[in-house]
Enzyme design. Sequence first.
Site, PDB file in Angstrom:
ATOM      1  N   GLU A  62       0.833  -1.219   0.000  1.00 33.80           N
ATOM      2  CA  GLU A  62       0.000   0.000   0.000  1.00 33.80           C
ATOM      3  C   GLU A  62       0.861   1.260   0.000  1.00 33.80           C
ATOM      4  OE1 GLU A  62      -0.139  -2.613   2.099  1.00 33.80           O
ATOM      5  OE2 GLU A  62      -2.013  -2.623   3.221  1.00 33.80           O
ATOM      6  N   CYS A  90      -2.586  -2.420   7.613  1.00 38.44           N
ATOM      7  CA  CYS A  90      -2.120  -2.237   8.996  1.00 38.44           C
ATOM      8  C   CYS A  90      -2.356  -0.769   9.388  1.00 38.44           C
ATOM      9  CB  CYS A  90      -0.627  -2.590   9.082  1.00 38.44           C
ATOM     10  SG  CYS A  90       0.442  -1.304   8.390  1.00 38.44           S
ATOM     11  N   CYS A  93      -0.436   1.803   7.114  1.00 42.54           N
ATOM     12  CA  CYS A  93      -1.011   1.966   5.773  1.00 42.54           C
ATOM     13  C   CYS A  93      -2.389   2.619   5.836  1.00 42.54           C
ATOM     14  CB  CYS A  93      -1.077   0.624   5.062  1.00 42.54           C
ATOM     15  SG  CYS A  93       0.565  -0.068   4.741  1.00 42.54           S
TER      16      CYS A  93
END
Lengths: 159, 159
Positions: A62, A90, A93
């Site tokens: 990402e 996560c 990101c």
Amino acid sequence: MSNVDQDNNNLFMGLALELAYTAFDNDEVPVGAVIVQRRNSEILSAFANQMRSLKSSIAHAEMLAIQKAMKVTHNERLIECDMYVSLEPCPMCAQAISFARIKNLYFAAEDEKSGGVLNGPKIFDSTSCHHKPQVHHGMMGKESSQLLKDFFKSKRKYK
Amino acid sequence: MSNVDQDNNNLFMGLALELAYTAFDNDEVPVGAVIVQRRNSEILSAFANQMRSLKSSIAHAEMLAIQKAMKVTHNERLIECDMYVSLEPCPMCAQAISFARIKNLYFAAEDEKSGGVLNGPKIFDSTSCHHKPQVHHGMMGKESSQLLKDFFKSKRKYK
């Protein structure tokens, strides 16, 4: 949702998943991410994880996709763009997706251990989050989840 | 804490603050970050924010410093390193600091609106956080806070 939209969603999530398979082959945690410009369905960036190859624990698919999309558009905001990613982002990101002003976030598998959208700190629901994308999840979730399981199983085998 | 440690802390936080002043002069949100190798006090990386100059809303000083430090050490983990930053890291940077396995995080001013350590999602306290650095804050906090206030005041003036 129209059939065209549905077809596009399948196409782009399919590509994110293809990238995840490539990551697996390269011994990277199998995650892929794609950023698409909404008005013309142009793919601005498409990346697999590169943590091992770049020797960088922050080189998530990402982050690489966001960085590239900002570079090609010469714009620090991707306001008319969507992201497709094979795993729940996560917290790092997720916050980057918020900073980038991504409009729609599609992700496949949920990540109960390290995810930051539905799990953990639920970044988009936090008071420190000043832009929240529309979140859609589950499409191709089983396939992505199986790929990740296979990856970590293969790792344990050789330990 | 020994006098030498205290001197080093002042030196490195002073440098982070110097970088924040440079950012101000370049019309960037004034934040600076420094990563130091503990065993020999070597500076591995030192950056100011570059969101405007790189046209990237994720080009925070901390992210640039982590990226560079991993590159120069050829290591995706900075386990024997400390970070000094002039402002409380946002959730994206806090999670990146965790991934990088930074040992000690020193930050100057608190960021009630957009911080992710003491504020917002408190990344290091989340179930999704698998490494928590030692956090020290407040050193040179007033000076950093004043610099940020001056910056945003100057922005409002010309709107």
